[in-house]
Each structure stands twice: as C-alpha cells, then as structure tokens.
Write a protein that holds these residues in place. Structure first.
Motif, mmCIF file in Angstrom:
data_model
loop_
_atom_site.group_PDB
_atom_site.id
_atom_site.type_symbol
_atom_site.label_atom_id
_atom_site.label_comp_id
_atom_site.label_asym_id
_atom_site.label_seq_id
_atom_site.Cartn_x
_atom_site.Cartn_y
_atom_site.Cartn_z
ATOM 1 N N SER A 213 93.525 -5.826 -7.910
ATOM 2 C CA SER A 213 92.343 -5.563 -8.719
ATOM 3 C C SER A 213 92.239 -4.103 -9.116
ATOM 4 O O SER A 213 92.297 -3.215 -8.267
ATOM 5 C CB SER A 213 91.079 -5.966 -7.956
ATOM 6 N N ASN B 192 88.645 -10.161 -17.266
ATOM 7 C CA ASN B 192 89.007 -9.826 -15.891
ATOM 8 C C ASN B 192 88.778 -10.968 -14.908
ATOM 9 O O ASN B 192 88.979 -10.788 -13.710
ATOM 10 C CB ASN B 192 88.214 -8.601 -15.421
ATOM 11 N N PHE C 162 94.522 -15.680 -15.124
ATOM 12 C CA PHE C 162 93.383 -15.098 -15.835
ATOM 13 C C PHE C 162 92.951 -16.031 -16.959
ATOM 14 O O PHE C 162 93.778 -16.529 -17.717
ATOM 15 C CB PHE C 162 93.752 -13.713 -16.374
#
Length: 142
Positions: free
Chosen positions: A76, A93, A89
């Motif tokens: 992250s 995000n 994904f």
C-alpha cells in the motif's frame, strides 16, 4: 423460410450480442452485511469465503465493477507499505487482496478494500489471470 424473417432474426440476434456478452465468467460477489464473498464462475458458485470490508468511519464502494489491474506483491502506498498480496484492483485504490490479519476476517476491519485470507486471495488472483481482467466482475452489495 421467409427472407424477411431471417433478416429480422439476424438483426435481433445482433442486438442481443451485447447483453449476452455482458455476463462475466468470473464474479467475486461481496455481501457487506454478512462479510462474505461468493466466487461464481460461469454461473456456478464455487467458493464462499469470509472477508473484511471497511471498518467504522471508512467506506467500501458498492456496485458492479470490472477488474482493472493485478498486482501479485502489492504494498500500500497509502497505508505504510502494508502488504496487499494477490491484489485485484477494481476501482482506483480499492482492491480485493490478501491480509495478514486473518483473525479479523468475517468482520469490518479494512480501510475500504476487501480483505481475504491469503490462500483465498491467491486462488481468486490466479482465476482472474486465467480468464482475463475483462472477464472479471466485482459485485459489492449491502
């Protein structure tokens, strides 16, 4: 057979192609209320796994999304390089990914992503690689 009927039938089939092609062979369906994910391939439910979605004060997006990109060893950039193995994904995000906090699965705990046991995340990740991203849908509902 009547030539006009055949033409009309052909036009109808062409109109239906986008609808027929809309079904994804791989669907990751997340139920936020039950904190579970059902994995459906070609219309057949294959797995049901516990997940963690957003904790209080955070948000997991609802809706139907197409997988955007994969990252096998993701970390992250928003949360101190937290490991996000086998990330799929689906909206900016937001991702489905493995977690090292497996004891929290089955209850809200994330910052918005959908967390899975790393083994389950790996299974889903490799299934997504096999069918191709355009054939993967993520459905998140209450």
């Amino acid at each position: 057979m009547n030539r006009h009927f055949v033409t009309l039938l052909g036009v109808c089939l062409l109109c239906l192609l986008p609808v027929l092609g809309a079904a994804a062979p791989l669907v990751a369906k997340v139920n936020v209320s039950s904190q579970t994910m059902t994995v459906i391939q070609d219309g057949e439910p294959l797995y049901q796994w516990p997940v963690s979605t957003a904790r209080s004060g955070k948000w997991t997006p609802r809706g139907t999304f197409t997988a955007q990109w994969l990252s096998r060893y993701h970390k992250s950039s928003l949360y101190n390089n937290a490991p996000m193995p086998f990330s799929i994904f689906f909206r900016g995000n937001y991702a489905i990914h493995g977690t090292d906090q497996v004891t929290r699965l089955g209850q809200p705990a994330s910052a918005g992503c959908v967390r899975l046991h790393p083994d389950h995340a790996a299974t889903l990740f490799y299934m997504a690689e096999t069918v191709g991203l355009s054939n993967v849908r993520v459905v998140i509902e209450n």
